[in-house]
Design an enzyme around this catalytic site. Structure first.
Site, short mmCIF file in Angstrom:
data_model
loop_
_atom_site.label_atom_id
_atom_site.label_comp_id
_atom_site.label_asym_id
_atom_site.label_seq_id
_atom_site.Cartn_x
_atom_site.Cartn_y
_atom_site.Cartn_z
N HIS A 42 -8.15 -4.03 -1.17
CA HIS A 42 -7.36 -4.13 0.06
C HIS A 42 -6.33 -3.01 0.16
O HIS A 42 -6.28 -2.27 1.16
CB HIS A 42 -6.68 -5.50 0.11
CG HIS A 42 -5.84 -5.71 1.33
ND1 HIS A 42 -6.30 -6.33 2.47
CD2 HIS A 42 -4.56 -5.35 1.59
CE1 HIS A 42 -5.35 -6.34 3.38
NE2 HIS A 42 -4.27 -5.77 2.88
N GLU A 43 -5.52 -2.86 -0.88
CA GLU A 43 -4.46 -1.84 -0.81
C GLU A 43 -5.06 -0.43 -0.76
O GLU A 43 -4.54 0.46 -0.08
CB GLU A 43 -3.47 -2.00 -1.96
CG GLU A 43 -2.85 -3.40 -2.12
CD GLU A 43 -2.28 -4.00 -0.84
OE1 GLU A 43 -1.92 -3.24 0.08
OE2 GLU A 43 -2.20 -5.24 -0.75
N HIS A 62 -6.14 0.51 2.70
CA HIS A 62 -5.03 0.97 3.55
C HIS A 62 -4.88 2.50 3.53
O HIS A 62 -4.23 3.06 4.41
CB HIS A 62 -3.71 0.34 3.10
CG HIS A 62 -3.41 -1.01 3.69
ND1 HIS A 62 -3.40 -1.24 5.05
CD2 HIS A 62 -3.09 -2.20 3.11
CE1 HIS A 62 -3.08 -2.51 5.27
NE2 HIS A 62 -2.90 -3.12 4.11
N ASP A 76 8.57 -9.74 9.86
CA ASP A 76 8.03 -10.42 8.67
C ASP A 76 7.52 -11.83 9.03
O ASP A 76 6.66 -12.37 8.35
CB ASP A 76 9.09 -10.54 7.56
CG ASP A 76 9.37 -9.19 6.88
OD1 ASP A 76 8.64 -8.22 7.15
OD2 ASP A 76 10.34 -9.13 6.09
N GLU A 127 -3.82 -4.44 9.36
CA GLU A 127 -4.34 -5.46 8.43
C GLU A 127 -5.76 -5.94 8.75
O GLU A 127 -6.53 -6.17 7.83
CB GLU A 127 -3.36 -6.64 8.34
CG GLU A 127 -1.98 -6.25 7.81
CD GLU A 127 -1.98 -5.66 6.40
OE1 GLU A 127 -3.00 -5.80 5.68
OE2 GLU A 127 -0.96 -5.03 6.02
N GLU A 170 0.80 -1.23 0.00
CA GLU A 170 0.00 0.00 0.00
C GLU A 170 0.83 1.28 0.00
O GLU A 170 0.53 2.21 0.76
CB GLU A 170 -0.94 -0.03 1.21
CG GLU A 170 -0.24 0.02 2.59
CD GLU A 170 0.17 -1.32 3.17
OE1 GLU A 170 0.41 -2.27 2.41
OE2 GLU A 170 0.25 -1.41 4.41
N TYR A 176 -4.81 -10.52 9.91
CA TYR A 176 -5.75 -10.17 8.83
C TYR A 176 -7.17 -10.63 9.16
O TYR A 176 -8.10 -9.82 9.27
CB TYR A 176 -5.32 -10.82 7.51
CG TYR A 176 -4.06 -10.25 6.89
CD1 TYR A 176 -4.15 -9.37 5.83
CD2 TYR A 176 -2.81 -10.59 7.35
CE1 TYR A 176 -3.01 -8.84 5.24
CE2 TYR A 176 -1.66 -10.07 6.77
CZ TYR A 176 -1.77 -9.19 5.72
OH TYR A 176 -0.65 -8.68 5.14
N1 BES Z 1 1.03 -4.42 3.77
C1 BES Z 1 0.77 -5.71 3.25
C2 BES Z 1 2.01 -6.40 2.76
C3 BES Z 1 3.06 -6.62 3.81
C4 BES Z 1 2.75 -7.03 5.09
C5 BES Z 1 4.39 -6.42 3.50
C6 BES Z 1 3.75 -7.21 6.04
C7 BES Z 1 5.38 -6.61 4.44
C8 BES Z 1 5.07 -7.00 5.72
C9 BES Z 1 -0.27 -5.66 2.12
O1 BES Z 1 -1.26 -4.72 2.32
C10 BES Z 1 -0.94 -6.99 2.09
O2 BES Z 1 -1.58 -7.34 3.04
N2 BES Z 1 -0.81 -7.72 0.98
C11 BES Z 1 -1.42 -9.01 0.79
C12 BES Z 1 -2.59 -8.95 -0.12
C13 BES Z 1 -3.90 -8.74 0.53
C14 BES Z 1 -5.01 -8.81 -0.53
C15 BES Z 1 -4.21 -9.63 1.68
C16 BES Z 1 -0.41 -9.91 0.11
O3 BES Z 1 0.63 -9.44 -0.28
O4 BES Z 1 -0.71 -11.10 -0.07
ZN ZN Z 2 -2.59 -5.19 3.87
#
Ligand code: BES
Ligand code: ZN
Length: 613
Positions: free
Chosen positions: A312-313, A316, A390, A335, A288, A398
């Site tokens: 989703h993004e 955010h 991470d 999330e 995002e 989520y």
């Molecule tokens: N912000 C996250 C990606 C993220 C989370 C990067 C933690 C680094 C550390 C992003 O908004 C996200 O949640 N992406 C998901 C997709 C979403 C539709 C659930 C993904 O990348 O799968």
């Molecule tokens: Zn996210």
């Protein structure tokens, strides 16, 4: 309740130079000392050197001291940076050399850079270069791109990778505005997490300004052979030439989603909303980055079936970018809220049945995740001390987070809960908050919340409260029935009525199949529905997972092709994990990973190194 307007007024009265007082150091994932001295602005001057795979840059931070921090040094986060020179200057004064030292490097956190500041110094200027293995950066050679002609660079700063390309206070509790000048070789286009001007000439020199205060994990940069297609007056897509048309069609509902989100949660406070489609090695589905969501090309299914990622993004822009988790233990505030908002947007644009399918898939995924992860990772307010944040990324923050909000919505009714959420976004806009702050606000503004939802259990206990919502989808009930009849031998694959099934129904069908299938059943399904050849990345990944589990040989080549061409961590992790469960699978995993690893982003490499040993 204090309105944003009043906050702005009181801020003016004290000339706004001092950020609000803070007296604790909250974030175990940063060496920095924002309780004493806090960065408010960043200016980045940066050369992108593809031949050496490094950034050569100067970062200038404007800092403010808090009461009690008068004599404190400035401590910044770094990881594998080569610090060449550090200078400091007072307001309007000129820069002179400042004393600095780089501490010992921690495997997770990197190394603290301590700068001794002369009295009255308000600006710190650091000349440095990154290292080729910088954890945020992926340098792609031309063959790894869609166009195959030009190299590509992109960053991924969340969670704690910004420090590998900029020395700064790398904690989501600190917010900065930024300006940047970026130089690229030839006519490669650079874009950042700011308003990108599609009309700016491709000269190899670009400047950027993000006027809103954002946390470090939202600072982002990409450079490559990028073209732009407008979708609406403030929405558009950046991508390589072979992809840009397809992407603009896939994402054509973005403007509608943006309108839906605004109707629910108030004005969009960022200038533009564009998407950047990255090469397939991007380690996430989406990121995002403000005004420029980074997205994987694997969501270009051709039928808009995976655009929940855009919802989703985009969500955010309220939950996460506007109101931000103050530490990675509060990640569910980003999330969980975002998944809830994402589904409200989907419902408004595509209708309730679509929302129900997404929510039902979400709860199923959560239950599966809970059966896999240890109790400590089933807790919303998670303890990540000593761990890489991470690693805390599972579906728990989520989906469990979203269920908590769904349960509050059900308890108080939509009208009341929508109003609450909208006011919450206003109240905490452009602030970083902790779980405790949310709980206080909730108790005050939705009195009775703690009686209607067992908050302590939701936030601090593993598993799910008994009262957690169970989203149901009528469409799914029918799909599961067909899966059951097929698995039980009542009907052949050819007799399954799949006419008009959406991607979600297919996914539910695959997930409803028993874990163990016979070779005959696998072959029959594949013959009837060409699953091994599926062009939908979600369906394909789900099918490949089943194929690995059941040692279905005919999918083996496709598995290798998928694992060597896609770097999305969410797809790789389950597949490699399933592979290494058998001795033969482990051999196969090693063989594939040896070929695939050079093409993965450092973040994905860290994850998969831990699985394939
Ligand atoms: N912000 C996250 C990606 C993220 C989370 C990067 C933690 C680094 C550390 C992003 O908004 C996200 O949640 N992406 C998901 C997709 C979403 C539709 C659930 C993904 O990348 O799968
Ligand atoms: Zn996210």
């Amino acid at each position: 309740m204090k309105s944003t307007f009043m906050v702005a007024l009181s801020c003016l009265a004290i000339s706004c130079s001092r950020p609000p007082m803070r007296n604790t150091r909250l974030d175990p994932h940063s060496f920095s000392n924002p309780d004493q001295i806090e960065a408010q602005e960043l200016d980045l001057d940066c050369d992108v050197l593809f031949d050496r795979k490094i950034l050569q840059a100067t970062a200038t931070l404007t800092v403010a001291r808090h009461a009690g921090g008068e004599d404190a040094p400035l401590i910044l986060d770094t990881r594998n940076l080569n610090i060449e020179k550090v200078e400091a200057a007072g307001e309007g004064g000129s820069f002179s050399k400042a004393k600095f030292s780089l501490g010992a490097s921690d495997p997770i956190l990197g190394a603290p850079l301590t700068v001794t500041l002369p009295a009255g110094a308000t600006r710190v200027r650091i000349r440095y270069s990154t290292s080729p293995g910088a954890s945020a950066l992926q340098w792609l050679d031309p063959p790894q791109t869609a166009g195959k002609k030009r190299p590509f660079l992109f960053t991924q700063s969340q969670a704690i990778h910004a420090r590998s390309w900029i020395p700064l206070q790398d904690t989501p509790g600190v917010r900065m505005r930024y300006t940047a000048r970026v130089r690229t070789p030839g006519d490669l286009r650079a874009v950042m997490s700011a308003a990108n001007d599609p009309h700016a000439p491709r000269t190899g020199q670009y400047s950027f300004r993000q006027p809103q205060p954002i946390p470090s994990y939202l600072i982002a940069l990409a450079a490559g052979d990028l073209e732009f297609r407008a979708m609406g007056s403030r929405t558009g897509v950046w991508a390589e030439p072979p992809v840009v048309e397809r992407a603009a069609r896939e994402f054509e509902d973005t403007e509608q989603m943006l309108k839906a989100a605004q109707e629910l949660y108030g004005p969009y406070r960022w200038g533009r909303y564009d998407l950047l489609v990255l090469p397939p090695s991007f380690p996430y589905g989406g990121m995002e980055n403000p005004e420029l969501t980074f997205a994987t090309p694997t969501i270009l299914a051709g039928d808009k079936s995976l655009i929940s990622l855009v919802a989703h993004e985009l969500a955010h822009s309220w939950s996460g970018n506007l109101v931000t988790n103050a530490t990675w233990s509060d990640f569910w505030l980003n999330e969980g809220f975002t998944v809830y908002v994402e589904r409200r947007i989907l419902e408004k644009v595509y209708g309730r049945p679509r929302e129900e399918m997404e929510a039902a898939l979400g709860r199923q995924e959560l239950e599966r995740e809970m059966s896999r992860v240890p109790a400590r990772d089933q807790i919303l307010h998670i303890d990540l001390k000593g761990r890489d944040p991470d690693d805390g990324v599972t579906s728990v923050p989520y989906e469990k987070g979203a269920l908590l909000l769904r349960s509050l919505e059900q308890a108080f009714g939509r009208d009341r809960f929508d109003k609450f959420l909208r006011e919450y976004f206003d109240h905490f806009s452009f602030q970083s908050i902790t779980t405790a702050t949310f709980v206080d606000y909730l108790k005050q503004h939705l009195p009775g919340a703690q009686d209607k939802a067992p908050l302590e259990e939701w936030l601090n206990k593993p598993g799910l409260p008994e009262s957690a919502p169970r989203p149901v989808s009528d469409a799914f009930t029918k799909v599961a029935e067909q899966a059951r009849r097929f698995a039980g031998g009542e009907i052949s694959a050819a007799k399954i009525r799949t006419g008009g099934w959406s991607t979600h129904e297919w996914l539910h069908f695959l997930e409803s199949l028993p874990q163990q299938m016979t070779a005959g059943q696998m072959l029959e399904l594949d013959k009837a529905f060409s699953l091994t050849r599926s062009g939908n990345s979600e369906i394909l990944q789900q099918w490949l997972l089943i194929a690995v589990r059941n040692q279905y040989e005919p999918a083996s080549a496709r598995l290798e092709e998928f694992l060597t061409s896609v770097g999305r961590r969410k797809y790789l992790k389950p597949l490699y994990t399933e592979l290494v469960k058998t001795p033969a699978g482990r051999v196969r995993a090693r063989e594939i990973y040896r070929k695939a690893r050079p093409g993965y982003h450092p973040i994905a490499v860290t994850t998969i190194d831990g699985i394939v040993k």
